[in-house]
Design a protein around this motif. Structure first.
Motif, mmCIF file in Angstrom:
data_model
loop_
_atom_site.group_PDB
_atom_site.id
_atom_site.type_symbol
_atom_site.label_atom_id
_atom_site.label_comp_id
_atom_site.label_asym_id
_atom_site.label_seq_id
_atom_site.Cartn_x
_atom_site.Cartn_y
_atom_site.Cartn_z
ATOM 1 N N GLN A 102 0.831 -1.209 0.000
ATOM 2 C CA GLN A 102 0.000 0.000 0.000
ATOM 3 C C GLN A 102 0.861 1.252 0.000
ATOM 4 N N ASN A 103 1.927 1.252 0.815
ATOM 5 C CA ASN A 103 2.826 2.404 0.863
ATOM 6 C C ASN A 103 3.568 2.592 -0.455
ATOM 7 N N LEU A 104 4.001 1.482 -1.049
ATOM 8 C CA LEU A 104 4.704 1.562 -2.323
ATOM 9 C C LEU A 104 3.772 2.033 -3.438
ATOM 10 N N SER A 105 2.556 1.524 -3.455
ATOM 11 C CA SER A 105 1.630 1.866 -4.538
ATOM 12 C C SER A 105 1.231 3.336 -4.518
ATOM 13 N N ALA A 106 1.299 3.954 -3.362
ATOM 14 C CA ALA A 106 0.947 5.372 -3.286
ATOM 15 C C ALA A 106 1.939 6.256 -4.033
ATOM 16 N N TRP A 107 3.154 5.760 -4.270
ATOM 17 C CA TRP A 107 4.183 6.565 -4.939
ATOM 18 C C TRP A 107 4.488 6.109 -6.359
ATOM 19 N N LEU A 108 3.827 5.080 -6.825
ATOM 20 C CA LEU A 108 3.970 4.675 -8.220
ATOM 21 C C LEU A 108 3.074 5.554 -9.090
ATOM 22 N N PRO A 109 3.418 5.742 -10.372
ATOM 23 C CA PRO A 109 2.611 6.635 -11.217
ATOM 24 C C PRO A 109 1.127 6.274 -11.267
ATOM 25 N N ALA A 110 0.792 5.009 -11.397
ATOM 26 C CA ALA A 110 -0.620 4.617 -11.453
ATOM 27 C C ALA A 110 -1.317 4.878 -10.124
ATOM 28 N N GLY A 111 -0.614 4.705 -9.028
ATOM 29 C CA GLY A 111 -1.185 4.986 -7.720
ATOM 30 C C GLY A 111 -1.440 6.470 -7.516
ATOM 31 N N LEU A 112 -0.517 7.298 -7.999
ATOM 32 C CA LEU A 112 -0.727 8.742 -7.904
ATOM 33 C C LEU A 112 -1.899 9.199 -8.760
ATOM 34 N N VAL A 113 -2.030 8.627 -9.950
ATOM 35 C CA VAL A 113 -3.162 8.980 -10.810
ATOM 36 C C VAL A 113 -4.465 8.557 -10.138
ATOM 37 N N ARG A 114 -4.495 7.367 -9.559
ATOM 38 C CA ARG A 114 -5.704 6.896 -8.869
ATOM 39 C C ARG A 114 -6.035 7.785 -7.681
ATOM 40 N N THR A 115 -5.036 8.139 -6.893
ATOM 41 C CA THR A 115 -5.251 9.011 -5.736
ATOM 42 C C THR A 115 -5.747 10.385 -6.162
ATOM 43 N N CYS A 116 -5.145 10.902 -7.209
ATOM 44 C CA CYS A 116 -5.525 12.221 -7.710
ATOM 45 C C CYS A 116 -6.956 12.214 -8.241
ATOM 46 N N MET A 117 -7.310 11.206 -9.015
ATOM 47 C CA MET A 117 -8.666 11.120 -9.569
ATOM 48 C C MET A 117 -9.706 10.909 -8.470
ATOM 49 N N THR A 118 -9.388 10.062 -7.492
ATOM 50 C CA THR A 118 -10.314 9.820 -6.382
ATOM 51 C C THR A 118 -10.552 11.104 -5.598
ATOM 52 N N GLY A 119 -9.473 11.813 -5.281
ATOM 53 C CA GLY A 119 -9.614 13.058 -4.538
ATOM 54 C C GLY A 119 -10.377 14.114 -5.301
ATOM 55 N N ALA A 120 -10.103 14.215 -6.596
ATOM 56 C CA ALA A 120 -10.741 15.260 -7.404
ATOM 57 C C ALA A 120 -12.228 14.996 -7.605
ATOM 58 N N PHE A 121 -12.595 13.764 -7.903
ATOM 59 C CA PHE A 121 -13.990 13.481 -8.229
ATOM 60 C C PHE A 121 -14.874 13.252 -7.013
#
Length: 128
Positions: free
Chosen positions: A70-89
């Motif tokens: 979970q910690n690693l996935s938060a800093w991978l590009p796909a994880g950042l895109v997912r986090t960004c999209m979740t937060g924005a929408f």
């Protein structure tokens, strides 16, 4: 009836969507720059994208993975895109994820330019 475009209703979410598209495009450009031909580029793209999406929680909830993943996935590009999209929408703001995503996009694009330059130099037979 007044027709309002959907991007107007989303507010700032479109900005984060564009940031995500830029990151994915830069990542794809890097993969195709590393690959030697079209078929290997497609296979590398498919393998890496599916692997990253799986680990980062795009296809399977990230909360089922161990804490280290979970910690690693938060800093991978796909994880950042997912986090960004979740937060924005869902929350209306992505916090600092958008700027981190832009930084990743710029870094990946600069790495791609370096890879392409080195491939051109070595293709001509010139040693650095």
């Amino acid at each position: 009836i007044l027709c309002v475009p959907t991007f107007y209703l989303l507010g700032g979410s479109v900005r984060y969507l564009i940031f995500g598209v830029l990151c994915v495009a830069a990542f794809s450009y890097l993969i195709y720059s590393i690959a030697s031909d079209l078929i290997s580029g497609v296979m590398l793209q498919l393998t890496l994208s599916l692997g990253l999406c799986f680990v980062c929680g795009c296809m399977y909830p990230v909360h089922f993975f161990p804490a280290s993943i979970q910690n690693l996935s938060a800093w991978l590009p796909a994880g950042l895109v997912r986090t960004c999209m979740t937060g924005a929408f869902f929350y209306g703001s992505a916090g600092n994820s958008g700027w981190i995503l832009l930084t990743y996009s710029a870094g990946i694009f600069l790495l791609t330019l370096l890879v392409r330059k080195l491939r051109m130099v070595y293709a001509k037979g010139v040693r650095l």
